[in-house]
Design a protein around this motif. Structure first.
Motif, PDB file in Angstrom:
ATOM      1  N   MET A   1      61.954  56.994  94.264  1.00  0.00           N
ATOM      2  CA  MET A   1      62.015  56.241  95.504  1.00  0.00           C
ATOM      3  C   MET A   1      60.944  56.751  96.459  1.00  0.00           C
ATOM      4  SD  MET A   1      65.915  55.880  96.698  1.00  0.00           S
ATOM      5  CE  MET A   1      66.621  54.291  96.504  1.00  0.00           C
ATOM      6  N   ASN A   2      60.359  55.839  97.174  1.00  0.00           N
ATOM      7  CA  ASN A   2      59.372  56.273  98.150  1.00  0.00           C
ATOM      8  C   ASN A   2      60.044  56.589  99.487  1.00  0.00           C
ATOM      9  OD1 ASN A   2      59.966  53.764  99.133  1.00  0.00           O
ATOM     10  ND2 ASN A   2      58.032  52.832  98.521  1.00  0.00           N
ATOM     11  N   LYS A   7      64.016  56.104 104.095  1.00  0.00           N
ATOM     12  CA  LYS A   7      64.173  55.969 105.534  1.00  0.00           C
ATOM     13  C   LYS A   7      64.967  54.706 105.866  1.00  0.00           C
ATOM     14  CE  LYS A   7      61.586  56.127 109.820  1.00  0.00           C
ATOM     15  NZ  LYS A   7      60.271  56.233 110.446  1.00  0.00           N
ATOM     16  N   GLN A   8      64.731  53.636 105.129  1.00  0.00           N
ATOM     17  CA  GLN A   8      65.464  52.392 105.347  1.00  0.00           C
ATOM     18  C   GLN A   8      66.948  52.562 104.991  1.00  0.00           C
ATOM     19  OE1 GLN A   8      64.079  49.147 102.943  1.00  0.00           O
ATOM     20  NE2 GLN A   8      65.089  47.608 104.204  1.00  0.00           N
ATOM     21  N   PHE A  13      72.502  53.281 106.876  1.00  0.00           N
ATOM     22  CA  PHE A  13      73.714  54.104 106.919  1.00  0.00           C
ATOM     23  C   PHE A  13      74.074  54.461 108.358  1.00  0.00           C
ATOM     24  CE2 PHE A  13      75.868  58.243 106.728  1.00  0.00           C
ATOM     25  CZ  PHE A  13      76.939  57.898 105.917  1.00  0.00           C
ATOM     26  N   ASP A  14      73.061  54.843 109.159  1.00  0.00           N
ATOM     27  CA  ASP A  14      73.309  55.181 110.560  1.00  0.00           C
ATOM     28  C   ASP A  14      73.798  53.973 111.351  1.00  0.00           C
ATOM     29  OD1 ASP A  14      72.584  57.767 110.109  1.00  0.00           O
ATOM     30  OD2 ASP A  14      70.583  57.593 110.993  1.00  0.00           O
TER      31      ASP A  14
END
Length: 160
Positions: A1-2, A7-8, A13-14
């Motif tokens: 995974m990049n 980050k996405q 999740f946040d």
């Protein structure tokens, strides 16, 4: 995974768990839900639950109280469906998890759940899939506690 994909995933999740660190009640809700689910998982697969569970004898008083609780729960479900209240959905999910905990564990004193809150109880578990799953739950809960602190600080700053 990049890194962009990770980050996405973190931002999603946040957003789900704390509305990007702005809603401390939502974070507390998720912490409670994950802790109850972790306790149920541990109860199902670990045999040491007998030490912490207090059996309640089946007496007519207990049966009446359980019947009353189920009646109130069903009434609350119907009320939530009819009036479509979002706040009640969260309350309904909390009541469902508590009821599921009581049905699965038969621990009305909540001693097993309180023991599961203790982070040192991992030393009692054997190494295996349950330990790894419990550690994963605890790491997620630890991150949610971090989110809770951040959201509480943001709310405190917004009040000033």
């Amino acid at each position: 995974m990049n890194k962009d994909k990770l980050k996405q995933v973190k931002e999603s999740f946040d957003k789900i768990t704390s509305q990007n660190s702005t809603n401390w009640k939502l974070v507390l809700f998720w912490i409670f839900c994950l802790e109850v689910v972790a306790a149920i998982v541990e109860f199902i697969w670990v045999d040491k639950y007998v030490e912490y569970s207090v059996k309640v004898p089946h007496t007519p008083t207990v049966e009446v109280l359980v019947g009353l609780g189920v009646t109130i729960f069903v009434w609350f479900c119907i009320y939530t469906i009819i009036y479509d209240d979002t706040k009640n959905r969260f309350r309904l999910l909390i009541l469902t998890l508590i009821g599921l905990y009581f049905v699965v564990t038969n621990d009305f004193s909540l001693q097993f759940l309180l023991n599961n809150l203790n982070p040192l109880h991992f030393f009692e578990l054997d190494f295996g899939a349950v330990l790894i799953l419990e550690l994963l739950f605890k790491l997620i809960i630890l991150y949610l506690i971090y989110q809770l602190i951040i959201s509480a600080k943001k709310n405190k700053q917004d009040i000033k």
